[in-house]
Design a protein around this motif. Structure first.
Motif, PDB file in Angstrom:
ATOM      1  N   ALA A 113      42.111  28.636  25.891  1.00 12.44           N
ATOM      2  CA  ALA A 113      40.693  28.775  26.249  1.00 12.44           C
ATOM      3  C   ALA A 113      40.562  29.363  27.653  1.00 12.44           C
ATOM      4  O   ALA A 113      39.696  30.204  27.907  1.00 12.44           O
ATOM      5  N   GLU A 114      41.435  28.938  28.535  1.00 14.33           N
ATOM      6  CA  GLU A 114      41.361  29.450  29.904  1.00 14.33           C
ATOM      7  C   GLU A 114      41.708  30.940  29.952  1.00 14.33           C
ATOM      8  O   GLU A 114      41.034  31.730  30.621  1.00 14.33           O
ATOM      9  N   ALA A 115      42.736  31.325  29.219  1.00  9.10           N
ATOM     10  CA  ALA A 115      43.129  32.742  29.215  1.00  9.10           C
ATOM     11  C   ALA A 115      41.992  33.607  28.674  1.00  9.10           C
ATOM     12  O   ALA A 115      41.671  34.655  29.246  1.00  9.10           O
ATOM     13  N   MET A 116      41.374  33.130  27.593  1.00  8.96           N
ATOM     14  CA  MET A 116      40.245  33.869  27.013  1.00  8.96           C
ATOM     15  C   MET A 116      39.079  33.910  28.006  1.00  8.96           C
ATOM     16  O   MET A 116      38.447  34.959  28.191  1.00  8.96           O
ATOM     17  N   ALA A 117      38.803  32.788  28.646  1.00 13.50           N
ATOM     18  CA  ALA A 117      37.686  32.731  29.612  1.00 13.50           C
ATOM     19  C   ALA A 117      37.922  33.726  30.745  1.00 13.50           C
ATOM     20  O   ALA A 117      37.001  34.435  31.168  1.00 13.50           O
ATOM     21  N   ARG A 118      39.141  33.800  31.233  1.00  6.22           N
ATOM     22  CA  ARG A 118      39.431  34.756  32.313  1.00  6.22           C
ATOM     23  C   ARG A 118      39.218  36.189  31.828  1.00  6.22           C
ATOM     24  O   ARG A 118      38.651  37.019  32.538  1.00  6.22           O
ATOM     25  N   ARG A 119      39.673  36.475  30.610  1.00  5.51           N
ATOM     26  CA  ARG A 119      39.480  37.836  30.068  1.00  5.51           C
ATOM     27  C   ARG A 119      38.000  38.172  29.932  1.00  5.51           C
ATOM     28  O   ARG A 119      37.563  39.270  30.279  1.00  5.51           O
ATOM     29  N   MET A 120      37.229  37.227  29.404  1.00  2.00           N
ATOM     30  CA  MET A 120      35.812  37.514  29.141  1.00  2.00           C
ATOM     31  C   MET A 120      35.007  37.588  30.440  1.00  2.00           C
ATOM     32  O   MET A 120      34.102  38.399  30.562  1.00  2.00           O
ATOM     33  N   LEU A 121      35.345  36.758  31.421  1.00  2.00           N
ATOM     34  CA  LEU A 121      34.647  36.862  32.719  1.00  2.00           C
ATOM     35  C   LEU A 121      34.965  38.206  33.366  1.00  2.00           C
ATOM     36  O   LEU A 121      34.098  38.852  33.955  1.00  2.00           O
ATOM     37  N   GLU A 122      36.212  38.629  33.227  1.00  2.00           N
ATOM     38  CA  GLU A 122      36.619  39.951  33.704  1.00  2.00           C
ATOM     39  C   GLU A 122      35.769  41.038  33.037  1.00  2.00           C
ATOM     40  O   GLU A 122      35.250  41.950  33.696  1.00  2.00           O
ATOM     41  N   ARG A 123      35.599  40.892  31.741  1.00  2.00           N
ATOM     42  CA  ARG A 123      34.874  41.892  30.955  1.00  2.00           C
ATOM     43  C   ARG A 123      33.412  42.042  31.397  1.00  2.00           C
ATOM     44  O   ARG A 123      32.841  43.129  31.300  1.00  2.00           O
ATOM     45  N   VAL A 124      32.800  40.952  31.858  1.00  2.00           N
ATOM     46  CA  VAL A 124      31.413  41.048  32.327  1.00  2.00           C
ATOM     47  C   VAL A 124      31.342  41.223  33.841  1.00  2.00           C
ATOM     48  O   VAL A 124      30.290  41.041  34.455  1.00  2.00           O
ATOM     49  N   GLY A 125      32.475  41.563  34.449  1.00  2.28           N
ATOM     50  CA  GLY A 125      32.491  41.881  35.874  1.00  2.28           C
ATOM     51  C   GLY A 125      32.522  40.666  36.784  1.00  2.28           C
ATOM     52  O   GLY A 125      32.157  40.751  37.957  1.00  2.28           O
ATOM     53  N   LEU A 126      32.968  39.518  36.257  1.00  2.00           N
ATOM     54  CA  LEU A 126      32.964  38.293  37.061  1.00  2.00           C
ATOM     55  C   LEU A 126      34.354  37.668  37.149  1.00  2.00           C
ATOM     56  O   LEU A 126      34.491  36.443  37.242  1.00  2.00           O
ATOM     57  N   GLY A 139      21.088  34.732  39.319  1.00  6.41           N
ATOM     58  CA  GLY A 139      20.628  34.668  37.934  1.00  6.41           C
ATOM     59  C   GLY A 139      21.337  35.674  37.044  1.00  6.41           C
ATOM     60  O   GLY A 139      21.706  35.369  35.908  1.00  6.41           O
ATOM     61  N   GLY A 140      21.541  36.878  37.579  1.00  2.75           N
ATOM     62  CA  GLY A 140      22.212  37.918  36.793  1.00  2.75           C
ATOM     63  C   GLY A 140      23.657  37.543  36.495  1.00  2.75           C
ATOM     64  O   GLY A 140      24.162  37.774  35.395  1.00  2.75           O
ATOM     65  N   GLN A 141      24.307  36.930  37.495  1.00  4.82           N
ATOM     66  CA  GLN A 141      25.690  36.492  37.278  1.00  4.82           C
ATOM     67  C   GLN A 141      25.736  35.335  36.282  1.00  4.82           C
ATOM     68  O   GLN A 141      26.609  35.296  35.410  1.00  4.82           O
ATOM     69  N   GLN A 142      24.779  34.411  36.383  1.00  6.46           N
ATOM     70  CA  GLN A 142      24.748  33.295  35.424  1.00  6.46           C
ATOM     71  C   GLN A 142      24.542  33.811  34.005  1.00  6.46           C
ATOM     72  O   GLN A 142      25.178  33.331  33.065  1.00  6.46           O
ATOM     73  N   GLN A 143      23.674  34.805  33.866  1.00  7.85           N
ATOM     74  CA  GLN A 143      23.459  35.337  32.519  1.00  7.85           C
ATOM     75  C   GLN A 143      24.724  36.020  32.019  1.00  7.85           C
ATOM     76  O   GLN A 143      25.058  35.953  30.835  1.00  7.85           O
ATOM     77  N   ARG A 144      25.458  36.669  32.922  1.00 10.26           N
ATOM     78  CA  ARG A 144      26.713  37.302  32.497  1.00 10.26           C
ATOM     79  C   ARG A 144      27.759  36.256  32.104  1.00 10.26           C
ATOM     80  O   ARG A 144      28.554  36.490  31.188  1.00 10.26           O
TER      81      ARG A 144
END
Ligand code: ATP
Ligand code: MG
Length: 239
Positions: A113-126, A139-144
């Motif tokens: 789950a952590e590896a996926m979370a890191r990938r997906m946060l990366e994908r939305v620029g976070l 707010g924009g970062q929270q929505q991402r």
């Protein structure tokens, strides 16, 4: 990918969806527009099984939506939904917020789950915000983060209900850019939006809802250039 046939939905005696037929192909990006109360959110909620339907049928990837818990749980894993309010857990970090449903619903291990979370946060620029708490994010970062959380469930389609409406104007673009990237990567998207320029640019089809029905539908440039009904002409005039 998503087939909606003769869908009717009432709240008590108030019929909100009055026979919706809509067939959405894989990779399509659909914008739902229409006046307040026309049934846009209700339609998304029906597709995601958050509402019971009165008549008609909905199927996702060829599987009919049945109103029992087991099917609904399976469906919600196939179709992600993002709301105007981000609904992040305030006492969990961005990373933990993206991990949680993966662990609970998908039964992924903590490290998966952590590896996926890191990938997906990366994908939305976070990528750098894994350890940030929601109140440390705009707010924009929270929505991402909310978008990353939905993507981490590997949905076949994503439903977005006015995902930029709660944001300050200067934060809208960064969220729309993420949605635009998802569209370009081939994600199937159904989005309720008031961003007409965005709808025109990004969407393959525009659906104008009026009083619980699909009043007009077509390619956005066509629908915007040639509104066939006074209701759509007046709606476009207001936006
Ligand atoms: P908006 O642009 O304001 O978000 P919408 O097109 O998303 O509007 P819906 O939220 O789908 O509209 O609502 C359609 C109708 O259904 C409205 O008349 C609303 O009052 C009614 N409605 C929505 N949710 C409920 C509910 N949980 N119980 C009763 N009525 C509801
Ligand atoms: Mg709504």
């Amino acid at each position: 990918l998503i087939d909606i046939d003769a869908l009717r939905k009432s709240y008590g005696t108030n019929e909100v969806l009055k026979g919706i037929d809509l067939h959405i192909e894989k990779g399509e990006v659909i914008a739902l527009i229409g006046k307040s109360g026309s049934g846009k959110s209700t339609l998304l909620r029906c597709i995601n099984g958050l509402e019971t339907i009165n008549e008609g049928a909905i199927s996702v990837a060829g599987e009919q939506l049945l109103q029992d818990d087991l099917h609904l749980r399976a469906l919600r894993q196939k179709v992600g939904m993002i709301f105007q309010q981000f609904n992040l857990f305030p006492h969990k970090t961005a990373g933990e917020n993206v991990m949680l449903a993966q662990q609970v619903v998908k039964k992924r291990s903590r490290s998966e789950a952590e590896a996926m979370a890191r990938r997906m946060l990366e994908r939305v620029g976070l990528g750098a915000k894994f350890d940030a708490y929601p109140d440390q994010l705009s707010g924009g970062q929270q929505q991402r983060v909310a978008i990353a959380r939905a993507l981490a469930m590997e949905p076949m389609a994503l439903l977005c209900d006015e995902v930029t409406s709660a944001l300050d104007p200067e934060l809208v673009a960064e969220v729309l850019q993420v949605v635009r990237d998802l569209a370009a990567e081939g994600m199937t998207l159904v989005m309720v939006t008031h961003e007409m320029a965005f709808a025109r640019d990004v969407c393959s089809r525009l659906v104008f809802m009026h009083e619980g029905r699909i009043h007009e539908i077509g390619a956005p440039e066509e629908v915007f250039a040639n509104p066939k009904t006074p209701e759509l002409r007046s709606f476009i005039g207001m936006h």
